[in-house]
Design an enzyme around this catalytic site. Structure first.
Site, PDB file in Angstrom:
ATOM      1  N   HIS B  29     -18.970  -4.389 -34.428  1.00  0.00           N
ATOM      2  CA  HIS B  29     -18.807  -5.708 -33.841  1.00  0.00           C
ATOM      3  C   HIS B  29     -18.678  -5.579 -32.324  1.00  0.00           C
ATOM      4  O   HIS B  29     -17.590  -5.750 -31.763  1.00  0.00           O
ATOM      5  CB  HIS B  29     -17.567  -6.391 -34.418  1.00  0.00           C
ATOM      6  CG  HIS B  29     -17.622  -6.576 -35.910  1.00  0.00           C
ATOM      7  ND1 HIS B  29     -17.484  -5.544 -36.800  1.00  0.00           N
ATOM      8  CD2 HIS B  29     -17.839  -7.695 -36.660  1.00  0.00           C
ATOM      9  CE1 HIS B  29     -17.590  -6.013 -38.040  1.00  0.00           C
ATOM     10  NE2 HIS B  29     -17.809  -7.299 -37.985  1.00  0.00           N
ATOM     11  N   GLY B 128      -8.207  -4.565 -40.905  1.00  0.00           N
ATOM     12  CA  GLY B 128      -9.594  -4.980 -41.128  1.00  0.00           C
ATOM     13  C   GLY B 128      -9.653  -6.138 -42.110  1.00  0.00           C
ATOM     14  O   GLY B 128     -10.493  -7.010 -41.994  1.00  0.00           O
ATOM     15  N   ASP B 159      -8.146 -14.990 -32.698  1.00  0.00           N
ATOM     16  CA  ASP B 159      -7.789 -16.409 -32.809  1.00  0.00           C
ATOM     17  C   ASP B 159      -8.163 -16.953 -34.188  1.00  0.00           C
ATOM     18  O   ASP B 159      -7.354 -17.602 -34.854  1.00  0.00           O
ATOM     19  CB  ASP B 159      -8.390 -17.256 -31.674  1.00  0.00           C
ATOM     20  CG  ASP B 159      -9.876 -16.996 -31.425  1.00  0.00           C
ATOM     21  OD1 ASP B 159     -10.476 -16.140 -32.120  1.00  0.00           O
ATOM     22  OD2 ASP B 159     -10.443 -17.654 -30.530  1.00  0.00           O
ATOM     23  N   ASN B 189     -11.124 -15.838 -28.146  1.00  0.00           N
ATOM     24  CA  ASN B 189     -12.504 -15.892 -27.654  1.00  0.00           C
ATOM     25  C   ASN B 189     -13.260 -17.086 -28.219  1.00  0.00           C
ATOM     26  O   ASN B 189     -14.425 -17.300 -27.879  1.00  0.00           O
ATOM     27  CB  ASN B 189     -13.240 -14.565 -27.908  1.00  0.00           C
ATOM     28  CG  ASN B 189     -13.372 -14.221 -29.388  1.00  0.00           C
ATOM     29  OD1 ASN B 189     -13.543 -15.101 -30.226  1.00  0.00           O
ATOM     30  ND2 ASN B 189     -13.314 -12.946 -29.709  1.00  0.00           N
ATOM     31  N   HIS B 263     -21.484 -12.386 -34.422  1.00  0.00           N
ATOM     32  CA  HIS B 263     -20.171 -11.836 -34.748  1.00  0.00           C
ATOM     33  C   HIS B 263     -20.205 -10.353 -35.093  1.00  0.00           C
ATOM     34  O   HIS B 263     -19.553  -9.545 -34.471  1.00  0.00           O
ATOM     35  CB  HIS B 263     -19.529 -12.607 -35.902  1.00  0.00           C
ATOM     36  CG  HIS B 263     -18.292 -11.949 -36.418  1.00  0.00           C
ATOM     37  ND1 HIS B 263     -17.117 -11.934 -35.712  1.00  0.00           N
ATOM     38  CD2 HIS B 263     -18.050 -11.234 -37.544  1.00  0.00           C
ATOM     39  CE1 HIS B 263     -16.203 -11.256 -36.385  1.00  0.00           C
ATOM     40  NE2 HIS B 263     -16.751 -10.821 -37.499  1.00  0.00           N
ATOM     41  N   GLU B 385       6.144 -12.982 -49.067  1.00  0.00           N
ATOM     42  CA  GLU B 385       5.940 -11.662 -49.657  1.00  0.00           C
ATOM     43  C   GLU B 385       4.858 -10.858 -48.956  1.00  0.00           C
ATOM     44  O   GLU B 385       4.903  -9.637 -48.912  1.00  0.00           O
ATOM     45  CB  GLU B 385       5.611 -11.815 -51.148  1.00  0.00           C
ATOM     46  CG  GLU B 385       6.730 -12.453 -51.982  1.00  0.00           C
ATOM     47  CD  GLU B 385       6.875 -13.969 -51.800  1.00  0.00           C
ATOM     48  OE1 GLU B 385       5.967 -14.598 -51.207  1.00  0.00           O
ATOM     49  OE2 GLU B 385       7.891 -14.532 -52.249  1.00  0.00           O
ATOM     50  N   ASP B 442      11.869 -19.285 -67.792  1.00  0.00           N
ATOM     51  CA  ASP B 442      11.275 -19.746 -66.536  1.00  0.00           C
ATOM     52  C   ASP B 442       9.784 -20.035 -66.645  1.00  0.00           C
ATOM     53  O   ASP B 442       9.221 -20.695 -65.776  1.00  0.00           O
ATOM     54  CB  ASP B 442      11.549 -18.745 -65.415  1.00  0.00           C
ATOM     55  CG  ASP B 442      12.969 -18.882 -64.875  1.00  0.00           C
ATOM     56  OD1 ASP B 442      13.417 -20.029 -64.701  1.00  0.00           O
ATOM     57  OD2 ASP B 442      13.623 -17.860 -64.638  1.00  0.00           O
ATOM     58  N   GLN B 446       6.500 -17.692 -63.329  1.00  0.00           N
ATOM     59  CA  GLN B 446       7.388 -16.629 -62.853  1.00  0.00           C
ATOM     60  C   GLN B 446       7.140 -15.299 -63.570  1.00  0.00           C
ATOM     61  O   GLN B 446       7.818 -14.307 -63.291  1.00  0.00           O
ATOM     62  CB  GLN B 446       8.864 -17.016 -63.052  1.00  0.00           C
ATOM     63  CG  GLN B 446       9.203 -18.478 -62.823  1.00  0.00           C
ATOM     64  CD  GLN B 446       9.215 -18.862 -61.363  1.00  0.00           C
ATOM     65  OE1 GLN B 446       9.972 -18.316 -60.570  1.00  0.00           O
ATOM     66  NE2 GLN B 446       8.363 -19.802 -60.976  1.00  0.00           N
TER      67      GLN B 446
END
Lengths: 661, 661
Positions: B29, B128, B159, B189, B263, B385, B442, B446
């Site tokens: 890139h 990555g 960004d 950018n 890109h 997490e 639960d 869960q």
């Protein structure tokens, strides 16, 4: 009686139900339930336009309870309104107060956390694993806009829960897409499970963050229904997305539950009377008159859903040509991901329920073809895969057939969201591209190596079946045939990818398709049929049966051709589906001395596991396997990386020889 | 020459290297590399205190490249400084400009994305897969503070990447823990992969968000090194965490690369000369004098790392008593999660490298015992997490042995982070509690049901081995024995949980332990030994061999006892480890007519898969399995839910009878 007085009265009355039902079940989260009771009552009995006799009505305003553990509050309000329950509108009944004491029982519709599939259709998605509800709500919001409906989607989020990054992915998404119809309501009771919530999740900080994300944020007293309703304002006048931050008390009205250590604890039998007395004392203190009749909500606007029908796409050559891939087909070099793009494009033309989502890689997954032709039905989710999967689940709940694509590797961060979609039995399609070691140059951070085992693990046929939905109303019917919880597909060429994409669109349930980066030759005639559980014999021999899937079918074919030159003829089978019907494979293997070698480009427990488990149960079939058993890295070519991990055609050939030698 | 002039000169000179190396590799890139070149040069050759001859030096300031695809820029600067590479300080060499053209080759240390395990020790973690680097940096920051070091950790974030929720989990974490030593630098950018980044990720919006999260945010021109250094200011004077938002141009200096569609695209051979000429033209236009010698960074402060040594814990009874669990042991009812807490407490006393992280459920996972005794080494991550797992990876890179716990189900949303830790060969321990259907009340939101298959898929022994680290310096040695990429353990009782926790602490590599909620009886003598790959025979018979793991061992034992009353004697084996050495199991099964039944409380592809794959390879062993093949729901008791999904002791007994009958 003002709305505030009404909500106070209901909070006392129904708060007692919350205490009773959680005490009866011996678990549940009464303190969380009490903290949201005013908000839930106000929404369900005043603000929302919906039909308690028809919770499936697609025009209903929706409530998503992201902090799913607080669900007893919703159950209590629902019973107060005699809302109907059942997995099937042909066979419903009204929920009664007496039902509440069945909370969390094996055959109760009142599951421990919101779970529409167990017969509580007021909810659109299973929640309880935190941080996911706002994304589901955003998906419902996208669907409402596409349906030109002004319905509103309210999402209740815990303050501790708003630490989950997915909440902020959803906030970005809502702002990006201008979804003023989705209203996050942050319930700031200040207590998490193990401790108080961080200052980072205080009402002020959450409000500041919401504003920084582009929302109009209003902080209110969450026990003041008038303030809440005023903050909601008139939806038509919104000029920015709205976020409400409600300060509340965990265990509101019940002194014995206000402690931080009471997160998940119900009151014991001995404490229940005291808890009820606490609520009575609160009523006395605040001069609350208990005993109001439940309010009947305004009827929803009716909206029409597109009919459910089989979706046909044009023949392969036509579909590929329409996608501009005709010349690649002629060159005999078409990546499966490209054929996915072509099929998605064809599906888009065939049925307006087809929608597509992507995470800023549409030019790699080839969902871009759909984007260019059907921009209104394409949902760009940017680099936020967790939000993307939950948005898809929300759209599916509204009747869409969403295809969400990204690199297969990046979908791994959304596996918890995938699991919640499985519980919901959400009709979503996930497509992961650039899978396996064949990706080569980009290296292991972009390779998906555990996805086959992961999705395979949920490929069992669930004896309880799925909720079949009626074609007209998109409501569940009484038919509930057994189905795999998850269907996982891996095409070996463009023909397979094209037809498997259409197959996914026509299968009601969660599907995952795994595509590869390299352009590869065609293996199949254009009209070949593919089905769930299916496989195809590509070559026949008598020395051994090679079974493979995806890219590796080509590597196996090369090996088989080299072996043939040495006089060794093998059978080659493309097993493109998990679940997999192993009977035809074992029948083919019977002609090769029941010897099988399975070849994959992923880690353990994938296709080889599926075949070996069936084989070992029979006991007379030998299954060896070659899978990636070395951490891969970058390599310039697919050939290089396959050699590096020991999966090249030469390696396969050598293994075959050692097995038959 | 001002710093700005110097960085400009290097950006031209080394920018050419970026163009050349990506053109040579045919992928990479370059445009992203050019956008961060000024920042990377300024950090590596001016701001950071580090030793290019000893990238393992624990005192080095660190750079985490979260947007890993931009790595060619770092490689170019590193070669310019003749930094050393290699997986082993006893066998290093200096990276040369000539090496750069090996980018992404099979045997190159220059992997396609940052990958320390391939011999580029300047990095602490593989990156990555986006959005993870800031959490890794935060882990390094926690470790630096524990080491009383003033070292600084710089994290470069794209960004587009900052759309990932994990970035904002990390921002909360940094603010919560006051980690002023971790500096996020957002590279704005304006271009993502498929399109421009959303307005939500504009420099202004990111700055506003950072401020709302409690940071001092400074927007700079990312190509102005003087402005960048001024913004960093003096670390000692910071009164809030600092975030730098750098406006940059993708493909800076190279007109041919400035387009959004570039890109991931390198320049072709034909375009390379034009690209180089573009950079020369930029130099001329900006009056940049190229040809500066590389700057030698300031030496790092030296810090001492705790020595690496075997960690012993007290005998079981003593350890349990110290944790206040003596009476439960006497009552013969101890959940495995409790014993985990006791072992972690004992480990904390034995070695200061032991640290613990939790996600607001420490009172459920029982990491709370550690928290109370060693608060300084306990890292509360709240309900986030993904961040927790990556923070643990960062702490491990700094020499800690971090144990990160949550509900097993909630760890699923961090599986991509787990996979990146595997690539890094991070020495982290994950402990997932409340696993499997035994959780009952639960409900499925869960319950963790796919974790066994998921972690098992990476349990293969990697022929390439791991980086062994020397005891004194915590630097890699030349020994690289083959090891499993991931060790997955499932204790059936408190004794097993206690010893397996210690085993994890002593094994250098990623481990996962799965604990259950219910309090259960003890199966093992206190001094029983457990090892990776191991299993234990609990009962012996001749009718059939039952193999199980975790909670289900108890259910199998019940079934075996009922069968014994009917005169059917079975062998019962607890297979607590994946990888699993199946030889002893098959040897035991040889006495039961080579008939095996595997019983699990999870979906497909777990323990039964591991045993069936080996059995099918041999072909003379029959393996049947019982796993959860129905979507579970809430139920009041474990017995209820096991009956519901068909895994009760009675079901097991019936299946055994049908298999032998």
């Amino acid at each position: 009686m003002t709305l505030k007085e009404f909500a106070n009265a209901k909070a006392i009355e129904l708060g007692k139900d919350v205490l009773r039902m959680t005490a009866a079940s011996g678990s549940g989260h009464p303190s969380s339930g009490l903290s949201i009771m005013h908000i839930v009552v106000t929404l369900m009995q005043d603000v929302m336009r919906w039909d308690p006799a028809d919770p499936w009505n697609p025009g209903n305003d929706r409530l998503v309870l992201s902090e799913g553990h607080a669900v007893p509050a919703v159950y209590a309000v629902y019973a107060d309104m005699a809302g109907v329950v059942g997995s099937n509108p042909a066979n419903t009944r009204k929920l009664t107060k007496a039902d509440l004491s069945t909370l969390r029982e094996t055959h109760s519709v009142l599951d421990g956390h919101p779970n529409p599939a167990e017969g509580f259709p007021f909810f659109d998605a299973a929640t309880g694993s935190l941080g996911q509800g706002l994304s589901v709500g955003a998906g419902l919001g996208v669907a409402a806009r596409l349906a030109k409906s002004d319905k509103q989607i309210y999402v209740l989020i815990g303050d501790g829960e708003s630490r989950e990054g997915q909440i902020w992915e959803a906030m970005d998404f809502i702002a990006d897409h201008g979804l003023f119809n989705v209203i996050p309501i942050f319930n700031c009771n200040g207590q998490g499970q193990a401790d108080y919530v961080s200052r980072q999740q205080s009402a002020e900080m959450i409000a500041g963050k919401a504003e920084a994300f582009g929302f109009a944020a209003i902080i209110i007293d969450g026990h003041d229904a008038d303030a809440f309703k005023a903050a909601l304002g008139d939806a038509a006048n919104r000029r920015a997305p709205l976020a409400i931050i409600a300060r509340t008390h965990k265990g509101w009205g019940c002194a014995s539950l206000k402690d931080v250590s009471n997160h998940g604890k119900p009151l014991g039998a001995a404490q229940l009377d005291k808890g009820i007395a606490d609520l009575d004392a609160t009523a006395a203190e605040l001069k609350i008159t208990v005993g109001a009749a439940s309010r009947i909500p305004a009827k929803p606007q009716s909206i029409t859903r597109p009919a459910k029908k089989p979706i046909a796409i044009p023949p392969f050559a036509e579909g590929m040509a329409a996608a501009g891939l005709g010349s690649l087909v002629e060159k005999n070099a078409v990546a499966t991901r490209r054929a996915y793009g072509a099929a998605l494009l064809a599906l888009g033309a065939a049925d307006e329920r087809i929608t597509a989502l992507d995470g800023d890689v549409r030019n790699s997954t080839f969902s871009e073809m759909f984007y260019k032709k059907y921009p209104a039905r394409f949902v760009e989710c940017k680099i936020a895969e967790q939000n993307m999967v939950s948005v898809a689940a929300g759209m599916a709940a509204a009747g869409h057939i969403p295809f969400a694509s990204s690199f297969a590797k990046f979908l791994a961060r959304a596996y918890d969201q995938v699991e919640m979609a499985m519980i919901t039995r959400a009709n979503i399609k996930l497509v992961g591209s650039h899978a396996g070691v064949s990706l080569a140059a980009d290296g292991p951070s972009q390779m998906s190596l555990q996805d086959v085992a992961y999705f395979r693990s949920a490929s069992m046929t669930d004896a309880r079946g799925f909720l079949e939905r009626d074609s007209k109303s998109n409501t569940p019917s009484s038919k509930a045939p057994a189905k795999p919880v998850c269907v996982s597909l891996q095409p070996a060429d463009a023909v397979a990818a094209y037809h498997l994409t259409a197959l996914m669109a026509n299968h009601d349930g969660l599907c995952y398709m795994r595509t590869h980066r390299p352009d590869i030759g065609l293996l199949y005639k254009p009209e070949t049929r593919f089905e769930i559980g299916g496989s195809h014999v590509l070559m026949e021999g008598n020395a051994l049966t090679l079974v493979s899937t995806g890219y590796m079918v080509h590597e196996c074919k090369k090996a088989a051709e080299m072996l043939a030159k040495d006089g060794v003829k093998v059978t080659l089978i493309d097993a493109y589906s998990l679940p997999l019907d192993t009977k035809p494979i074992f029948a083919a293997a019977a002609k090769t001395n029941s010897r099988i070698l399975v070849v994959e480009d992923n880690y353990l427990g994938g296709l080889a596991g599926a075949i070996a488990e069936d084989a070992a149960e029979q006991g007379d079939i030998r299954v060896a396997s070659m899978t990636c058993r070395t951490m891969p890295k970058s390599a310039k070519s697919t050939e290089d990386i396959l050699t590096y991990v020991g999966l090249s055609s030469k390696d396969i050939m050598a293994r075959v020889k050692s097995l038959i030698g």
